[in-house]
Design an enzyme around this catalytic site. Structure first.
Site, mmCIF file in Angstrom:
data_model
loop_
_atom_site.group_PDB
_atom_site.id
_atom_site.type_symbol
_atom_site.label_atom_id
_atom_site.label_comp_id
_atom_site.label_asym_id
_atom_site.label_seq_id
_atom_site.Cartn_x
_atom_site.Cartn_y
_atom_site.Cartn_z
ATOM 1 N N ASN A 154 -26.197 7.659 47.096
ATOM 2 C CA ASN A 154 -27.051 8.062 45.962
ATOM 3 C C ASN A 154 -28.547 8.027 46.251
ATOM 4 O O ASN A 154 -29.298 8.821 45.719
ATOM 5 C CB ASN A 154 -26.719 7.228 44.716
ATOM 6 C CG ASN A 154 -26.889 5.748 44.932
ATOM 7 O OD1 ASN A 154 -26.723 5.251 46.049
ATOM 8 N ND2 ASN A 154 -27.207 5.022 43.889
ATOM 9 N N GLU A 252 -26.288 -5.539 47.057
ATOM 10 C CA GLU A 252 -26.904 -4.893 45.896
ATOM 11 C C GLU A 252 -25.824 -4.006 45.303
ATOM 12 O O GLU A 252 -25.444 -2.996 45.882
ATOM 13 C CB GLU A 252 -28.134 -4.101 46.350
ATOM 14 C CG GLU A 252 -29.042 -3.765 45.201
ATOM 15 C CD GLU A 252 -28.578 -2.544 44.453
ATOM 16 O OE1 GLU A 252 -27.776 -2.698 43.502
ATOM 17 O OE2 GLU A 252 -29.005 -1.445 44.840
ATOM 18 N N CYS A 286 -28.577 2.706 40.348
ATOM 19 C CA CYS A 286 -28.059 1.376 40.009
ATOM 20 C C CYS A 286 -28.927 0.646 38.992
ATOM 21 O O CYS A 286 -28.420 -0.123 38.185
ATOM 22 C CB CYS A 286 -27.903 0.543 41.274
ATOM 23 S SG CYS A 286 -29.388 0.548 42.265
ATOM 24 N N GLU A 460 -34.481 -7.202 48.447
ATOM 25 C CA GLU A 460 -35.020 -6.293 49.456
ATOM 26 C C GLU A 460 -36.394 -5.861 48.958
ATOM 27 O O GLU A 460 -36.581 -5.618 47.777
ATOM 28 C CB GLU A 460 -34.099 -5.090 49.610
ATOM 29 C CG GLU A 460 -32.684 -5.501 49.966
ATOM 30 C CD GLU A 460 -31.784 -4.308 50.221
ATOM 31 O OE1 GLU A 460 -31.613 -3.473 49.328
ATOM 32 O OE2 GLU A 460 -31.254 -4.224 51.334
HETATM 33 P P1 NAD Z 1 -17.361 3.056 46.754
HETATM 34 O O1 NAD Z 1 -17.522 1.655 46.371
HETATM 35 O O2 NAD Z 1 -16.050 3.512 47.288
HETATM 36 O O3 NAD Z 1 -18.461 3.457 47.839
HETATM 37 C C1 NAD Z 1 -19.811 3.082 47.705
HETATM 38 C C2 NAD Z 1 -20.376 3.076 49.121
HETATM 39 O O4 NAD Z 1 -19.727 2.077 49.867
HETATM 40 C C3 NAD Z 1 -20.122 4.392 49.865
HETATM 41 O O5 NAD Z 1 -21.255 4.709 50.625
HETATM 42 C C4 NAD Z 1 -18.961 4.093 50.778
HETATM 43 O O6 NAD Z 1 -19.045 4.814 51.993
HETATM 44 C C5 NAD Z 1 -19.137 2.621 51.033
HETATM 45 N N1 NAD Z 1 -17.854 1.964 51.258
HETATM 46 C C6 NAD Z 1 -16.710 2.144 50.573
HETATM 47 N N2 NAD Z 1 -15.742 1.346 51.076
HETATM 48 C C7 NAD Z 1 -16.303 0.662 52.086
HETATM 49 C C8 NAD Z 1 -15.830 -0.310 53.004
HETATM 50 N N3 NAD Z 1 -14.574 -0.777 52.945
HETATM 51 N N4 NAD Z 1 -16.677 -0.782 53.938
HETATM 52 C C9 NAD Z 1 -17.958 -0.352 53.993
HETATM 53 N N5 NAD Z 1 -18.465 0.549 53.164
HETATM 54 C C10 NAD Z 1 -17.650 1.048 52.210
HETATM 55 O O7 NAD Z 1 -17.781 3.897 45.543
HETATM 56 P P2 NAD Z 1 -17.995 5.441 45.230
HETATM 57 O O8 NAD Z 1 -16.743 6.137 44.810
HETATM 58 O O9 NAD Z 1 -18.809 6.084 46.275
HETATM 59 O O10 NAD Z 1 -18.792 5.170 43.932
HETATM 60 C C11 NAD Z 1 -18.115 4.442 42.908
HETATM 61 C C12 NAD Z 1 -18.989 3.512 42.204
HETATM 62 O O11 NAD Z 1 -19.714 2.648 43.087
HETATM 63 C C13 NAD Z 1 -20.070 4.197 41.436
HETATM 64 O O12 NAD Z 1 -19.566 4.759 40.274
HETATM 65 C C14 NAD Z 1 -21.027 3.058 41.233
HETATM 66 O O13 NAD Z 1 -20.611 2.271 40.164
HETATM 67 C C15 NAD Z 1 -20.940 2.277 42.508
HETATM 68 N N6 NAD Z 1 -22.058 2.597 43.428
HETATM 69 C C16 NAD Z 1 -23.157 1.834 43.350
HETATM 70 C C17 NAD Z 1 -24.237 2.123 44.147
HETATM 71 C C18 NAD Z 1 -25.496 1.299 44.081
HETATM 72 O O14 NAD Z 1 -26.570 1.805 44.353
HETATM 73 N N7 NAD Z 1 -25.396 0.024 43.793
HETATM 74 C C19 NAD Z 1 -24.194 3.191 45.028
HETATM 75 C C20 NAD Z 1 -23.026 3.948 45.096
HETATM 76 C C21 NAD Z 1 -21.956 3.630 44.298
#
Ligand code: NAD
Length: 478
Positions: A154, A252, A286, A460
């Site tokens: 994002n 985070e 976020c 951070e």
């Molecule tokens: P997700 O949790 O599957 O992925 C979020 C990020 O984590 C992605 O970049 C993904 O590549 C990475 N990731 C996933 N599994 C991982 C693992 N086992 N090891 C290392 N990295 C891993 O989520 P998504 O489907 O991309 O998004 C779902 C929800 O996650 C969103 O709706 C939101 O609530 C949250 N999210 C939060 C942030 C933030 O800035 N805090 C960013 C992205 C997503």
């Protein structure tokens, strides 16, 4: 603007490894659904190589004088700024956000490199008076070691920038795994660091199956520190993996940001700027304000102004200069918005604006305002990581605070009031790592960025941001 999408690479040991003849993941433009790139996925052997060179890179970089580390980071900042238009266009193509927001993000990413370039030269220690004569006691701060950093799709510039700038300033080497859905922006940062003279092996950028990459990297004894931005469940998982190796982790993990608008507030400002804040990044932010809790006396005024401003938003392809809200970043996100709204409506919520996907191509969802949302609706508990705002009234400060603090998240929170006493009480009472009073613009390079409760731990940015990449060592000498 007709910018082509850059070729994608792995970056290991100073070599740019292209996607030819290897497993890849598809990158799609979320505004058009067109495939724009193939990101190469690292094999297990390549991850081992990345670890090996990160160890060697660490030995070299930790012994590079801070002034030289600072020069490299500052040059990288300058290069990122020079390339802002190109990097921003890459970001809009792969992530969808409006080009103006992308330009702003790149500029702020460069600021983190500048800020931590300055910090590199200020990693000093202490001489501690001894309680025995003739003893010299020193406390040194030293880089913790090679870092594994995981960033999501994002904020593809600023999230890697926060991690890389602080870790590199401290003297650590880094293996960065950005989100596979928006890989080009992080590679552009790596390119700037490479061009700025960062020694080969100090930074590697890898892509892969996220779970495989994180389990291999975190399990390696070479990695001494983990940092992750993403969802709570994945943060919990990586936390347990880091704990196996007794490695510190910075997390985070998102939030569900409450906004308290009191009867004595500048209601119009809270509403109009609230709309801009809520729908920035198509709500995939976020620290976004998601639950607008408005004191009863001004609730209807707030609703009217918020809904009118939401309906006036221009949704479209982020490359178009007039677009204010781009598409969601991927189909998962679009499906999730549909599910959250359908669930809330089925349980009795009112849709005051939007509420549905817009005709494609592209993953567009209308900016949505929900009111009268019952407590058992999913959106009242789950982070609505998309263009959904929840409006609800409250009576007394204590009621507003109780609702604001109801969830296990604690990232950002906001309040609008013209009463100084209320401002102090509410800032004290809100359970969040970052608080905006009478404003939504809370993030600054100079300030610590991070949450409490299940939103994570560790900051951070600010003077705090470098601490997690340093260890304390004392030397007691007679
Ligand atoms: P997700 O949790 O599957 O992925 C979020 C990020 O984590 C992605 O970049 C993904 O590549 C990475 N990731 C996933 N599994 C991982 C693992 N086992 N090891 C290392 N990295 C891993 O989520 P998504 O489907 O991309 O998004 C779902 C929800 O996650 C969103 O709706 C939101 O609530 C949250 N999210 C939060 C942030 C933030 O800035 N805090 C960013 C992205 C997503």
């Amino acid at each position: 603007m007709n910018t082509p999408y850059d070729s994608l690479y792995l970056f290991i040991g100073g070599k740019w490894i292209d996607a030819d003849g290897r497993k890849t993941a598809t990158v799609r433009n979320p505004a058009t659904e067109e495939i724009i790139g193939q990101v190469p996925l690292a094999t297990a052997d390549e991850l081992d190589l990345a670890l090996e060179v990160a160890q060697k890179g660490f030995e070299q970089w930790r012994n590079t004088v801070p002034a030289e580390r600072a020069r490299v980071l500052k040059r990288a900042a300058d290069l990122i700024l020079e390339r802002t238009a190109h990097i921003a266009a890459q970001m809009t193509l792969e992530e969808g956000k409006p080009i103006g927001e992308a330009m702003d993000e790149v500029t702020r990413a460069a600021e983190y490199f500048e800020w931590f370039a300055e910090s590199a030269r200020r990693i000093d220690g202490r001489v501690v008076p001894a309680n025995r004569p003739g003893v010299l006691q020193l406390v040194k701060r030293q880089p913790i070691g090679p870092v594994a950093a995981f960033t999501p799709w994002n904020f593809p510039a600023i999230t890697p920038a926060r991690k890389l700038s602080a870790a590199l300033a401290a003297g650590c080497s880094v293996i960065l795994k950005p989100g596979e859905e928006s890989p080009s922006t992080a590679l552009a940062l790596a390119r700037a660091l490479d061009d700025a003279g960062l020694p080969k092996g100090v930074l590697q950028v890898v892509f892969g199956v996220p779970d495989e990459v994180s389990s291999q990297l975190i399990a390696s004894p070479i990695i001494r520190k983990v940092t992750f931005t993403g969802s709570v469940p994945i943060g919990r998982l990586l936390s347990s993996r880091a704990a196996e190796g007794v490695k510190p982790i910075t997390l985070e993990l998102g939030g569900h940001g409450p906004v308290l608008v009191f009867d004595d507030a500048d209601v119009e400002r809270a509403a109009v700027e609230g709309v801009a804040n809520r729908f920035r990044g198509t709500g995939q932010v976020c620290i976004s304000s998601t639950r607008f809790l408005v004191q009863r006396g001004v609730y209807q005024q707030f609703v009217d102004q918020f809904v009118a401003a939401t309906k006036a938003l221009r949704v479209g392809n982020g490359m178009h200069p007039h677009t204010q809200v781009g598409p969601l970043a991927n189909l998962r996100q679009l499906n999730k918005m549909e599910e959250l709204v359908a669930d809330a409506v089925a349980k009795g919520a009112q849709v005051l604006a939007g509420g549905e996907a817009l005709p494609g191509p592209g993953f567009f969802f209308a900016p949505t305002v929900l009111a009268d949302v019952p407590m058992d609706a999913r959106v009242m508990h789950e982070e609505p990581f998309g263009p959904i705002a929840i409006l609800m009234p409250f009576e007394r400060l204590v009621d507003g605070l109780a609702e604001a603090n109801r969830l296990p998240y604690g990232l950002s929170a906001y309040a609008f009031t013209s009463n100084a006493r209320t401002a102090i009480d509410v800032a004290d009472g809100l359970e969040a790592g970052m608080i905006g009073i009478n404003q939504y613009r809370i993030v600054a390079t100079e300030l610590p960025f991070g949450g409490i409760k299940e939103s994570g731990h560790g900051s951070e940015g600010g003077i705090e941001g470098i601490e997690h990449y340093l260890t304390h060592k004392f030397i007691s000498q007679v």
